[in-house]
Design an enzyme around this catalytic site. Structure first.
Site, mmCIF file in Angstrom:
data_model
loop_
_atom_site.group_PDB
_atom_site.id
_atom_site.type_symbol
_atom_site.label_atom_id
_atom_site.label_comp_id
_atom_site.label_asym_id
_atom_site.label_seq_id
_atom_site.Cartn_x
_atom_site.Cartn_y
_atom_site.Cartn_z
ATOM 1 N N SER A 25 10.979 -10.617 -0.514
ATOM 2 C CA SER A 25 10.998 -11.692 0.485
ATOM 3 C C SER A 25 12.428 -12.123 0.793
ATOM 4 C CB SER A 25 10.220 -12.907 -0.038
ATOM 5 O OG SER A 25 8.905 -12.547 -0.337
ATOM 6 N N SER B 8 2.870 -14.231 4.037
ATOM 7 C CA SER B 8 2.430 -15.434 4.765
ATOM 8 C C SER B 8 3.318 -16.642 4.448
ATOM 9 C CB SER B 8 0.985 -15.772 4.388
ATOM 10 O OG SER B 8 0.117 -14.815 4.932
ATOM 11 N N THR C 109 7.321 2.748 3.050
ATOM 12 C CA THR C 109 6.255 3.505 3.713
ATOM 13 C C THR C 109 6.824 4.794 4.307
ATOM 14 O OG1 THR C 109 5.136 1.443 4.236
ATOM 15 C CG2 THR C 109 4.469 3.370 5.513
ATOM 16 N N ARG D 107 6.068 -7.715 15.551
ATOM 17 C CA ARG D 107 5.037 -8.689 15.150
ATOM 18 C C ARG D 107 3.872 -8.746 16.141
ATOM 19 N NH1 ARG D 107 8.545 -11.808 11.411
ATOM 20 N NH2 ARG D 107 8.488 -10.244 9.781
ATOM 21 N N GLN E 289 -29.293 -18.719 10.951
ATOM 22 C CA GLN E 289 -28.124 -19.448 11.442
ATOM 23 C C GLN E 289 -26.894 -19.216 10.548
ATOM 24 O OE1 GLN E 289 -28.229 -23.802 11.666
ATOM 25 N NE2 GLN E 289 -28.306 -23.551 13.880
ATOM 26 N N GLY F 234 -23.677 -7.167 2.790
ATOM 27 C CA GLY F 234 -24.283 -7.240 1.455
ATOM 28 C C GLY F 234 -23.757 -6.131 0.556
ATOM 29 N N ARG G 69 -30.578 -5.038 10.321
ATOM 30 C CA ARG G 69 -30.968 -5.229 8.912
ATOM 31 C C ARG G 69 -32.000 -6.358 8.814
ATOM 32 N NH1 ARG G 69 -31.735 -3.024 4.065
ATOM 33 N NH2 ARG G 69 -31.520 -4.562 2.409
ATOM 34 N N GLU H 229 5.848 -6.810 5.381
ATOM 35 C CA GLU H 229 6.674 -7.248 6.523
ATOM 36 C C GLU H 229 6.780 -8.765 6.615
ATOM 37 O OE1 GLU H 229 6.520 -5.302 10.209
ATOM 38 O OE2 GLU H 229 6.183 -3.327 9.349
ATOM 39 N N GLN I 110 -19.655 -9.794 3.414
ATOM 40 C CA GLN I 110 -20.773 -10.661 3.022
ATOM 41 C C GLN I 110 -22.041 -10.299 3.805
ATOM 42 O OE1 GLN I 110 -20.204 -12.501 0.540
ATOM 43 N NE2 GLN I 110 -22.181 -13.533 0.387
HETATM 44 C C1 LIG Z 1 1.909 -1.325 1.404
HETATM 45 C C2 LIG Z 1 3.305 -1.795 1.498
HETATM 46 C C3 LIG Z 1 4.148 -1.243 2.438
HETATM 47 C C4 LIG Z 1 5.480 -1.652 2.510
HETATM 48 N N1 LIG Z 1 6.326 -1.012 3.370
HETATM 49 C C5 LIG Z 1 7.644 -1.322 3.347
HETATM 50 C C6 LIG Z 1 8.576 -0.581 4.127
HETATM 51 O O1 LIG Z 1 8.222 0.369 4.835
HETATM 52 N N2 LIG Z 1 9.880 -0.929 4.072
HETATM 53 C C7 LIG Z 1 10.330 -1.958 3.295
HETATM 54 O O2 LIG Z 1 11.523 -2.211 3.287
HETATM 55 N N3 LIG Z 1 9.470 -2.676 2.541
HETATM 56 C C8 LIG Z 1 8.147 -2.380 2.534
HETATM 57 N N4 LIG Z 1 7.264 -3.090 1.755
HETATM 58 C C9 LIG Z 1 7.749 -4.217 0.974
HETATM 59 C C10 LIG Z 1 7.231 -5.560 1.481
HETATM 60 O O3 LIG Z 1 7.869 -5.897 2.664
HETATM 61 C C11 LIG Z 1 7.445 -6.588 0.366
HETATM 62 O O4 LIG Z 1 6.493 -6.301 -0.627
HETATM 63 C C12 LIG Z 1 7.290 -8.004 0.839
HETATM 64 O O5 LIG Z 1 8.366 -8.345 1.652
HETATM 65 C C13 LIG Z 1 7.224 -8.984 -0.333
HETATM 66 O O6 LIG Z 1 8.247 -8.766 -1.241
HETATM 67 P P1 LIG Z 1 7.919 -8.668 -2.807
HETATM 68 O O7 LIG Z 1 6.811 -7.731 -2.986
HETATM 69 O O8 LIG Z 1 9.174 -8.376 -3.516
HETATM 70 O O9 LIG Z 1 7.394 -10.111 -3.203
HETATM 71 P P2 LIG Z 1 8.297 -11.346 -3.674
HETATM 72 O O10 LIG Z 1 9.422 -11.552 -2.751
HETATM 73 O O11 LIG Z 1 8.611 -11.211 -5.110
HETATM 74 O O12 LIG Z 1 7.281 -12.553 -3.474
HETATM 75 C C14 LIG Z 1 6.181 -12.755 -4.360
HETATM 76 C C15 LIG Z 1 5.349 -13.926 -3.841
HETATM 77 O O13 LIG Z 1 6.148 -15.112 -3.808
HETATM 78 C C16 LIG Z 1 6.116 -15.675 -2.520
HETATM 79 N N5 LIG Z 1 7.411 -16.274 -2.213
HETATM 80 C C17 LIG Z 1 8.617 -15.687 -2.292
HETATM 81 N N6 LIG Z 1 9.580 -16.540 -1.928
HETATM 82 C C18 LIG Z 1 8.955 -17.692 -1.587
HETATM 83 C C19 LIG Z 1 9.394 -18.956 -1.103
HETATM 84 N N7 LIG Z 1 10.683 -19.206 -0.885
HETATM 85 N N8 LIG Z 1 8.477 -19.900 -0.853
HETATM 86 C C20 LIG Z 1 7.168 -19.669 -1.060
HETATM 87 N N9 LIG Z 1 6.695 -18.499 -1.522
HETATM 88 C C21 LIG Z 1 7.574 -17.526 -1.771
HETATM 89 C C22 LIG Z 1 5.826 -14.513 -1.605
HETATM 90 O O14 LIG Z 1 5.266 -14.966 -0.395
HETATM 91 C C23 LIG Z 1 4.851 -13.719 -2.426
HETATM 92 O O15 LIG Z 1 3.577 -14.280 -2.292
HETATM 93 C C24 LIG Z 1 5.944 -2.692 1.663
HETATM 94 C C25 LIG Z 1 5.076 -3.260 0.735
HETATM 95 C C26 LIG Z 1 3.784 -2.808 0.632
HETATM 96 C C27 LIG Z 1 2.911 -3.410 -0.416
#
Ligand SMILES: Cc1cc2nc3c(=O)[nH]c(=O)nc-3n(C[C@H](O)[C@H](O)[C@H](O)COP(=O)(O)OP(=O)(O)OC[C@H]3O[C@@H](n4cnc5c(N)ncnc54)[C@H](O)[C@@H]3O)c2cc1C
Length: 537
Positions: A290, A524, A316, A401, A437, A497, A426, A521, A494
């Site tokens: 991140s 959230s 990727t 995006r 509902q 089932g 079903r 990317e 859900q």
């Molecule tokens: C299937 C897949 C494909 C990918 N493809 C690519 C690619 O092609 N190229 C590339 O460069 N990367 C790629 N990634 C990497 C992806 O972008 C990162 O996994 C993502 O940015 C999150 O980084 P991290 O896994 O190190 O999580 P971390 O940064 O360690 O974060 C862990 C958790 O803490 C939360 N968090 C972190 N900082 C904060 C904050 N300040 N406030 C609140 N919450 C926070 C995050 O939201 C997350 O929930 C890929 C990852 C996956 C799983």
């Protein structure tokens, strides 16, 4: 902002214009609120009537024009007007009632059917007319302000139709042939080869890299155009469909490549656009996800080259890419503010190796580690300016995006379609589950959320096409749509089932796949951070 006359507004709406020409000059009629029924109004030309309205003529209260004065500008077949208020209409019907009464009131009461038939015969197209009638805003002088137009332009719709027919004609048979093996979540060499063949075919037809500029073989397609293609591809639920379009797949060429020196476009960018080669985007590292500006891979200048050292992960298509866009630190002090550079690195460059493959909860989604050990990259292979690679990385992520948003909308739409169908078929306790509902509400919530997400996505694409750099809206779409498709997939599981949990069913795989979108990317939480920043926090 240019204004149009009432006549112009009528002409601008093709469906109204068509009817006008069929119905003659009396076809267009403005209806007023007030004690005088619309039948009293003269059937004059729309422009003349607009001017009379603005002058105060034909209005019960005189004075300035009020918005409520103009109820409808409609085209009627026989001169019979459509009205907006109960007392104006001989049958005392408001627009709301016109819609409501389309529901047969005779259901379960066959003796009332003849009344229903007679009513429908009298006014067969009320609701339709009300739906399509424009709602002009009249100004002094009888001119109207332009209205917001939510319709997809005809040219783009034709493009989407043509893409759909390609999917149907050439991709569906392949999908059916590999159906059993696709369930295993394995990306075998054979499947990938077939996917790459379809990609080249899609490129030939002008779909695959249509978002790239024409100078490198793309179509220069607008963001909205590409957004619509991505949505249409995802709506099929085809797994091979993902091969046939570029973004949001990071294997595909990205406009940041246009920042390479011009003489390298033919060597690197054009083969990517033709679907002959693939790339990867290597930013994330074990210690920097991140917080991408915390990357440690270093870049040191040496004799006209850059020497890279470091390790990337989760990349990727890292294992299969012909070229990689690699981000490295050239100035530890400056970092994101002038100290990170983007490089294009060829696969066979000495010192560049692929580490282990990384499987995710969605199976083999093609991620790998990349290792750079004294990897020498020619000085020409810098993308953009030295030190400004972090901006390129953000441009890459931000630019895609709307496409991720569109993919979520398409996938969610696919899930809604197959799940609604399942709910109709079903049966439990002697009736289809969709008659309950509890099930209806789940599907209604999904339909609502998909609609809202689609509007947000198209709006983002429109902002990009207007030449903006909408960071806040990009984050909103990424956050909203990835979470939306997660909820839609959860409801789908859900409703299906036990079948929703089986790997042989159609929704389990998608449930796992869309879960990843809330992390990749920019997770959230990071999108929320960006939105919060835009609030001045
Ligand atoms: C299937 C897949 C494909 C990918 N493809 C690519 C690619 O092609 N190229 C590339 O460069 N990367 C790629 N990634 C990497 C992806 O972008 C990162 O996994 C993502 O940015 C999150 O980084 P991290 O896994 O190190 O999580 P971390 O940064 O360690 O974060 C862990 C958790 O803490 C939360 N968090 C972190 N900082 C904060 C904050 N300040 N406030 C609140 N919450 C926070 C995050 O939201 C997350 O929930 C890929 C990852 C996956 C799983």
């Amino acid at each position: 902002m240019p204004s149009r006359t009432l006549e112009g507004a009528v002409a601008h709406r093709p469906h109204v214009a068509r009817r006008r020409s069929r119905d003659g000059p009396q076809g267009a009629r403005i209806c007023c609120r007030g004690p005088r029924g619309p039948n009293d109004l003269p059937a004059v030309g729309a422009e003349e009537f607009g001017q009379r309205l603005a002058r105060g003529a034909d209005r019960p209260h005189g004075g300035a024009v009020r918005r409520s004065d103009v109820v409808e500008l409609v085209a009627t077949r026989s001169g019979a007007p459509l009205v907006g208020t109960r007392h104006e209409h001989p049958a005392g019907r408001t627009p709301r009632e016109a819609f409501r009464r389309r529901t047969p009131r005779c259901r379960g009461r066959p003796h009332l059917r003849h009344q229903q038939d007679a009513r429908q015969e009298r006014r067969p197209s009320d609701a339709h007319e009300l739906m399509v009638a424009p709602w002009p805003q009249v100004r002094e002088g009888g001119t109207v302000l332009p209205i917001m137009d939510f319709r997809v332009p005809d040219e783009l719709q034709a493009l989407v139709d043509s893409y759909r027919s390609f999917l149907d004609r050439e991709v569906r048979p392949v999908e059916e042939r590999f159906a059993l093996r696709l369930q295993e979540d394995e990306l075998t060499d054979e499947i990938r080869e077939e996917g790459l063949r379809l990609r080249r075919r899609s490129a030939e037809l002008g779909f695959y890299a249509a978002h790239m500029p024409e100078s490198v073989g793309g179509q220069g397609l607008s963001s909205l155009g590409y957004t619509l293609l991505v949505e249409a591809g995802a709506q099929t639920g085809y797994r091979f469909g993902a091969f046939t379009l570029g973004p949001p797949n990071p294997e595909a060429p990205n406009p940041i490549l246009m920042d390479l020196p011009q003489h390298l476009h033919a060597k690197y960018v054009e083969p990517l656009v033709r679907g002959e080669t693939t790339m990867c985007f290597a930013l994330t590292e074990p210690e920097a996800g991140s917080d991408a500006q915390a990357i440690r891979t270093s870049a040191v200048q040496d004799d006209g080259h850059w020497v890279l050292n470091g390790r990337k992960h989760f990349i990727t298509n890292g294992a299969g890419a012909d070229v990689a866009i690699v981000f490295a630190v050239n100035d530890r002090e400056k970092r994101a503010a002038g100290g990170i550079t983007a490089f294009l690195v060829e696969r066979d460059t000495p010192g560049f190796t692929v580490g282990k493959n990384q499987r995710t909860l969605a199976g083999d989604t093609n991620q790998a580690e990349l290792i750079f050990d004294d990897c020498r990259v020619p000085g020409d292979n810098v993308i953009g300016e030295v030190g400004f690679g972090f901006g390129s990385a953000m441009k890459f992520l931000n630019g895609g995006r709307a496409f991720i948003g569109a993919m979520c909308v398409g996938v969610a739409d696919y899930l809604l379609r197959i799940t609604t169908e399942y709910a109709k078929q079903r049966t439990t306790f002697g009736k289809p589950i969709g008659k309950n509902q509890a099930v209806q509400w789940m599907l209604a919530d999904s339909a609502l959320e998909i609609h809202a997400s689609r509007l947000m996505t198209y709006h983002l694409a429109w902002l990009v096409d207007e030449g903006g750099y909408p960071i806040k809206e990009s984050s909103m779409v990424k956050l909203n749509n990835t979470e939306m498709v997660g909820r839609v997939a959860d409801r789908a599981v859900q409703i299906w089932g036990g079948m929703g949990l089986l790997t042989e069913g159609p929704v389990e795989r998608i449930y796992r796949l869309v879960r990843m979108l809330r992390v990749v990317e920019g997770a959230s939480e990071i999108q929320r951070l960006i939105i919060a920043r835009s609030l001045g926090l």
